[in-house]
Design a protein around this motif. Structure first.
Motif: not given
Length: 173
Positions: A11-12, A68-69, A75-79, A2-4
């Motif tokens: 958030l995901i 991601e929300e 898409f929100l950003g990267q962390c 899975t990508a998650q």
């Protein structure tokens, strides 16, 4: 597979994909969002960033993740977690960078806190850091909100950066 990788209330955090270049360009081409970085990134630079991140996953098992929300999938950003070489050793940094339209929503704090928990509980790290430009007051607030404190000022990428750090608390172990 899975990508998650992580999930929070809102958030995901998922593994980056090659097709995320356009999403990331929203941030990387924004002069205000990139104010504390050496320069904005081109499409080619962004592709290289994604390739580097995918390689990081394979070699180290972690890296920067797309945020991601949860409700909308937006898409929100990267962390995520990234290795940083400094002072002759390697540390693991919690890094975060969000699209400007989502600043002030608490997403960076929520995502960074999830990464902190993951680093300590899943990977078993004994310390996490964040390297922050001393003028970047918003990033400093995020670091403090997730329990990091100022440790020292270092020189990296031809500039002075404040190093914030934290270690796991007894209840986090």
């Amino acid at each position: 597979m899975t990508a998650q990788v992580l999930s929070t209330n809102r958030l995901i955090l998922r593994k980056m994909r090659e097709k995320d270049v356009d999403y990331l360009l929203e941030i990387f081409s924004d002069k205000e969002a990139m104010r504390y970085y050496p320069a904005c990134k081109s499409r080619e630079d962004t592709k290289k960033w994604v390739e580097w991140t995918l390689h990081h996953y394979k070699v180290y098992g972690f890296g920067m993740w797309i945020v991601e929300e949860k409700r909308s999938g937006c898409f929100l950003g990267q962390c995520g977690l990234v290795l940083q070489k400094m002072d002759g050793c390697v540390e693991v940094e919690i890094g975060y960078l969000f699209a400007r339209r989502y600043w002030g929503s608490g997403y960076a704090t929520e995502a960074a806190l999830a990464c902190k928990k993951y680093g300590f509980e899943e990977i078993g790290l004994s310390k996490l850091i964040s390297l922050i430009d001393p003028e970047n007051k918003a990033s400093i607030k995020v670091a403090k909100r997730i329990g990091m404190s100022y440790e020292k000022t270092i020189r990296k990428w031809d500039k002075k950066l404040d190093l914030f750090s934290c270690i796991p608390k007894v209840e986090e172990m």
